[in-house]
Scaffold this active site. Structure first.
Site, PDB file in Angstrom:
ATOM      1  CB  SER A   1       2.151  -2.331 -14.274  1.00 59.87           C
ATOM      2  OG  SER A   1       2.636  -1.021 -14.056  1.00 59.87           O
TER       3      SER A   1
ATOM      4  CD  GLU B   1       8.189  -4.574  -6.906  1.00 61.09           C
ATOM      5  OE1 GLU B   1       6.959  -4.679  -6.929  1.00 61.09           O
ATOM      6  OE2 GLU B   1       8.780  -3.716  -6.231  1.00 61.09           O
TER       7      GLU B   1
ATOM      8  N   GLY C   1       1.052  -3.023  -6.243  1.00 58.14           N
ATOM      9  CA  GLY C   1       0.949  -1.669  -5.704  1.00 58.14           C
ATOM     10  C   GLY C   1      -0.416  -1.071  -5.993  1.00 58.14           C
ATOM     11  N   GLY C   2      -0.502  -0.281  -7.068  1.00 65.11           N
ATOM     12  CA  GLY C   2      -1.722   0.447  -7.408  1.00 65.11           C
ATOM     13  C   GLY C   2      -3.001  -0.372  -7.337  1.00 65.11           C
TER      14      GLY C   2
ATOM     15  CD1 TRP D   1      -2.392  -1.718  -0.067  1.00 62.88           C
ATOM     16  CD2 TRP D   1      -2.987  -1.443   2.064  1.00 62.88           C
ATOM     17  NE1 TRP D   1      -3.468  -2.543   0.173  1.00 62.88           N
ATOM     18  CE2 TRP D   1      -3.850  -2.395   1.480  1.00 62.88           C
ATOM     19  CE3 TRP D   1      -3.184  -1.112   3.411  1.00 62.88           C
ATOM     20  CZ2 TRP D   1      -4.881  -3.011   2.185  1.00 62.88           C
ATOM     21  CZ3 TRP D   1      -4.199  -1.728   4.121  1.00 62.88           C
ATOM     22  CH2 TRP D   1      -5.040  -2.664   3.513  1.00 62.88           C
ATOM     23  CE  LYS D   2       4.204   0.948  -4.671  1.00 59.67           C
ATOM     24  NZ  LYS D   2       4.799   1.308  -5.934  1.00 59.67           N
TER      25      LYS D   2
END
Ligand code: PGA
Length: 250
Positions: free
Chosen positions: A213, A166, A234-235, A10-11
């Site tokens: 991604s 990554e 991530g996103g 979630w950074k």
């Protein structure tokens, strides 16, 4: 047989309240399953409250970083011992954003990996090349160097590690690399692990995952590669309707 694992990074994208809300939604929406391991990595400040939300679910907790000492005069640092007390099972180490913005080096990554293992945390060691390293043909060399430095003199005993490949230049871009290209890099990582540990340890205590991604439409192509055993997301992990289909993809 190792299970695949899907990890949410979630950074610094959410407030603590948003992280708690998202944890609640995930617990509700995630079907009972034991095919795939699932972990979420909120900010440090949200760990304790997120831990309470997921306590009765199958979701495991991870942190986004730790320091290499358990205690001492290290202002602002996060103790791996405390992460263990907070019920973390995993800790992300050496994410490219930390390497870039906080000058985290391979030497620091190595010390953190040892500290994590000593505190019964499974390190998720991030490695990856930049766009220029790739263009200049240095990708495999860079990956071999990062992995071998990260695991230098590491005693695994019966413990597990995860290596997340990554490619730096695709993180957050919406365009993942070709799954076969990621698979090629996994083979490179596999060889470094076997050279440093053994084929048996590779087969039982090391998982290789891809990050950059990942979304619900491309996850299957990645995990269907022979060496890819999950993803660091991530996103697409910030929205329950985008994240749950990644876990459920078949
Ligand atoms: P992304 O991030 O899925 O948004 O590309 C992955 C990561 O940085 O771990």
């Amino acid at each position: 047989m190792k299970k695949n694992i899907i990890i949410a990074n979630w950074k610094m994208s959410l407030t603590d309240l948003e992280a708690i809300e998202l944890s609640k939604k995930l617990v509700k929406k995630l079907k009972k399953q034991n095919e795939v391991d699932v972990a979420i990595c909120p900010s440090h400040t949200a760990l304790d409250r997120v831990a309470s939300e997921i306590k009765r679910s199958e979701i495991k907790l991870g942190a986004q970083n730790c320091f290499w000492e358990d205690t001492g005069s290290f202002t602002g640092a996060i103790s791996p011992k405390v992460l263990n007390e907070l019920n973390c099972s995993y800790v992300i180490i050496g994410h490219s954003e930390r390497r870039e913005h906080l000058n985290e080096t391979d030497g620091m990554v190595n010390k953190k990996v040892k500290a994590a293992l000593a505190n019964n945390l499974i390190p998720i060691i991030c490695v990856g090349e930049t766009f220029s390293e790739r263009q200049e043909g240095h990708k495999d060399f860079k990956i071999m160097e990062q992995v071998s430095k990260a695991i230098k003199d590491v005693e695994l005993n019966n413990k597990e590690i995860i290596i997340a490949y990554e490619p730096v230049w695709v993180i957050g871009s919406g365009q993942a690399v070709e799954p076969v290209e990621a698979e090629h890099t996994m083979q490179v990582i596999r060889q470094v692990i076997i050279d440093n540990f053994s084929p048996e340890i590779f087969d039982t205590q090391v998982r290789l995952i891809y990050g950059g991604s990942i979304d619900k439409d491309n996850i299957l192509e990645f995990v269907n590669q022979p060496s890819i055993e999950g993803a660091l997301v991530g996103g697409a992990s910030l929205d329950v309707d985008k994240f749950v289909p990644i876990i459920d993809a078949k």
